[in-house]
Design an enzyme around this catalytic site. Structure first.
Site, mmCIF file in Angstrom:
data_model
loop_
_atom_site.group_PDB
_atom_site.id
_atom_site.type_symbol
_atom_site.label_atom_id
_atom_site.label_comp_id
_atom_site.label_asym_id
_atom_site.label_seq_id
_atom_site.Cartn_x
_atom_site.Cartn_y
_atom_site.Cartn_z
ATOM 1 N N GLY A 190 0.814 -1.234 0.063
ATOM 2 C CA GLY A 190 0.084 -0.023 0.090
ATOM 3 C C GLY A 190 0.807 1.083 -0.082
ATOM 4 C CB ALA A 191 4.306 1.519 -1.137
ATOM 5 C CB VAL A 207 -1.708 -7.400 -1.074
ATOM 6 C CG1 VAL A 207 -0.425 -6.598 -1.277
ATOM 7 C CG2 VAL A 207 -2.807 -6.608 -0.747
ATOM 8 C CG ASN A 227 0.206 0.808 4.903
ATOM 9 O OD1 ASN A 227 -0.234 1.256 5.959
ATOM 10 N ND2 ASN A 227 0.113 1.215 3.586
ATOM 11 C CB SER A 238 -7.839 0.405 12.313
ATOM 12 O OG SER A 238 -8.623 1.470 12.500
ATOM 13 C CE1 TYR A 269 -10.146 -0.303 7.089
ATOM 14 C CE2 TYR A 269 -10.860 0.383 9.373
ATOM 15 C CZ TYR A 269 -9.738 0.489 8.315
ATOM 16 O OH TYR A 269 -8.706 1.361 8.689
ATOM 17 C CB ALA A 323 -14.723 -8.321 11.199
ATOM 18 C CE LYS A 362 -7.283 -1.760 8.872
ATOM 19 N NZ LYS A 362 -6.093 -2.054 8.213
ATOM 20 C CB ILE A 405 -3.948 9.124 9.704
ATOM 21 C CG1 ILE A 405 -3.679 8.160 11.033
ATOM 22 C CG2 ILE A 405 -2.499 9.506 9.243
ATOM 23 C CD1 ILE A 405 -2.982 8.899 12.173
HETATM 24 P P1 NAD Z 1 -4.625 5.173 1.687
HETATM 25 O O1 NAD Z 1 -5.919 5.136 0.982
HETATM 26 O O2 NAD Z 1 -4.159 6.640 1.445
HETATM 27 O O3 NAD Z 1 -3.481 4.107 1.294
HETATM 28 C C1 NAD Z 1 -3.806 2.768 1.223
HETATM 29 C C2 NAD Z 1 -3.024 2.235 0.224
HETATM 30 O O4 NAD Z 1 -3.334 0.818 -0.284
HETATM 31 C C3 NAD Z 1 -3.263 2.940 -1.542
HETATM 32 O O5 NAD Z 1 -2.183 3.208 -2.095
HETATM 33 C C4 NAD Z 1 -3.997 1.833 -2.249
HETATM 34 O O6 NAD Z 1 -3.881 1.662 -3.652
HETATM 35 C C5 NAD Z 1 -3.271 0.570 -1.522
HETATM 36 N N1 NAD Z 1 -4.148 -1.098 -1.812
HETATM 37 C C6 NAD Z 1 -5.444 -1.065 -1.488
HETATM 38 N N2 NAD Z 1 -5.716 -1.909 -1.954
HETATM 39 C C7 NAD Z 1 -4.703 -2.875 -2.300
HETATM 40 C C8 NAD Z 1 -4.324 -3.968 -2.877
HETATM 41 N N3 NAD Z 1 -5.349 -4.893 -3.149
HETATM 42 N N4 NAD Z 1 -2.950 -4.405 -3.201
HETATM 43 C C9 NAD Z 1 -2.111 -3.444 -3.071
HETATM 44 N N5 NAD Z 1 -2.322 -2.217 -2.559
HETATM 45 C C10 NAD Z 1 -3.625 -1.682 -2.249
HETATM 46 O O7 NAD Z 1 -5.126 4.987 3.231
HETATM 47 P P2 NAD Z 1 -4.108 4.819 4.554
HETATM 48 O O8 NAD Z 1 -4.804 5.718 5.408
HETATM 49 O O9 NAD Z 1 -2.745 5.243 4.222
HETATM 50 O O10 NAD Z 1 -4.055 3.371 4.655
HETATM 51 C C11 NAD Z 1 -3.034 2.547 5.084
HETATM 52 C C12 NAD Z 1 -3.384 1.790 6.329
HETATM 53 O O11 NAD Z 1 -3.762 2.444 7.407
HETATM 54 C C13 NAD Z 1 -4.451 0.701 5.857
HETATM 55 O O12 NAD Z 1 -4.274 -0.405 6.514
HETATM 56 C C14 NAD Z 1 -5.736 1.374 6.896
HETATM 57 O O13 NAD Z 1 -6.780 0.534 7.131
HETATM 58 C C15 NAD Z 1 -5.004 1.847 7.918
HETATM 59 N N6 NAD Z 1 -5.434 2.938 8.781
HETATM 60 C C16 NAD Z 1 -5.704 4.323 8.279
HETATM 61 C C17 NAD Z 1 -6.353 5.203 9.086
HETATM 62 C C18 NAD Z 1 -6.769 6.593 8.638
HETATM 63 O O14 NAD Z 1 -7.200 7.178 9.350
HETATM 64 N N7 NAD Z 1 -6.175 6.991 7.615
HETATM 65 C C19 NAD Z 1 -6.855 4.870 10.452
HETATM 66 C C20 NAD Z 1 -6.641 3.597 10.786
HETATM 67 C C21 NAD Z 1 -5.804 2.485 9.984
#
Ligand code: NAD
Length: 258
Positions: free
Chosen positions: A25-26, A70, A96, A149, A162, A164, A166, A195
């Site tokens: 998820g980079a 993934v 991630n 999360s 989501y 479940a 996490k 975030i």
């Molecule tokens: P984001 O949407 O900015 O980034 C997520 C990335 O994951 C994206 O680049 C997307 O293309 C990639 N992705 C999605 N499905 C994919 C797949 N099948 N294969 C490969 N890549 C894939 O969101 P973020 O907030 O940076 O999320 C990162 C992690 O943090 C996630 O696991 C999310 O659940 C967790 N998270 C985020 C928050 C928040 O408030 N932003 C809070 C709690 C947890």
């Protein structure tokens, strides 16, 4: 591997220089910031994302960007092989990649959202770990960081898939910490709170302000770099007695609600 790559940092050190890292998820948000944070510390970093171009992968002696879904077994195996060939055996895996697909339980498409949430947010973490496992085990100081999360510790309406998934990441982390403990590989989870990333970009600024004033101790949304720096810290060779930990990076949201 290039001759110019930094020497792998020694066991027990407070440096990730020369260590090989995969971040899923980079392309956005926390994953993108995590790639930057590891690169700033001299690590060799591979970013995987479903949105990266498959035609023109980014590649240098210390950094690769690979298109990889993934949720696809073959894509994961192939991406991990490419990283191993280009940068070396994997030392640190940051699981991630994630999606948030709000779907109320009564929605006709509930099952689609549920299955997709579990597949990308939870099952894919096991897929990545299995693909990297031999590398992580080889020197007794591999690091696995699973991104969960605050939804892995509590619940919000309309995102049960989501939530479940996490909670599942928290359970996966604890179980694998015990299973892999004897090998010296550590397994920890990070629980971000609110975030500013792609996942939360649709939420209006005034709603974010009201939410964070009401629910967080720091009265604001977090920046992806504030999560990324914690991920690097718990991946250090010196973080060798930290395993099975579930670490909120949430501006004090969990603390405030207790
Ligand atoms: P984001 O949407 O900015 O980034 C997520 C990335 O994951 C994206 O680049 C997307 O293309 C990639 N992705 C999605 N499905 C994919 C797949 N099948 N294969 C490969 N890549 C894939 O969101 P973020 O907030 O940076 O999320 C990162 C992690 O943090 C996630 O696991 C999310 O659940 C967790 N998270 C985020 C928050 C928040 O408030 N932003 C809070 C709690 C947890």
């Amino acid at each position: 591997m290039s001759q110019n790559q930094p020497v792998r940092s020694p066991a027990g050190s407070r440096s990730v220089a020369g260590r090989v890292v995969i971040v899923t998820g980079a392309a956005s948000g926390i994953g993108k910031a995590t790639v930057e944070a590891f690169r700033n510390e001299g690590a060799l970093v591979a970013g995987l994302d479903v949105t990266f171009s498959a035609d023109s992968p980014e590649s240098s002696s210390d950094h690769v960007e690979l298109a990889c879904d993934v949720s696809n077994d073959a894509a994961v195996t192939s991406a991990v092989d490419t990283v191993r060939n280009q940068l070396g055996p994997i030392d640190i895996l940051v699981n991630n990649a994630g999606v948030s697909l709000p779907t109320p339980i009564a929605d006709p498409n509930f099952e689609d959202g549920w299955l997709r949430s579990l597949d990308i947010n939870l099952t894919a973490q096991t897929r990545m770990i299995r693909a990297c496992l031999d590398d992580l085990l080889r020197l007794g100081d591999g690091r696995i960081v699973n991104i969960a999360s605050t939804e892995g510790l509590g619940g919000t309406a309309n995102i049960s898939g989501y939530t479940a998934s996490k909670h599942g990441v928290v359970g996966l982390t604890r179980s694998l910490a015990v299973e892999l403990g004897k090998s010296g590989v550590t397994v920890n989870a990070v629980c971000p709170g609110p975030i500013n990333t792609g996942m939360t970009q649709e939420i209006a600024d005034d709603h974010k302000a009201i939410f964070s004033r009401r629910f967080t101790a720091l009265r604001r949304y977090g920046d992806p770099h504030e999560v990324a720096d914690l991920i690097v810290s718990i991946s250090l060779p010196s973080a060798s007695y930290l395993t099975g930990a579930i670490i909120p990076v949430d501006g004090g949201m969990i603390a405030r609600n207790q």
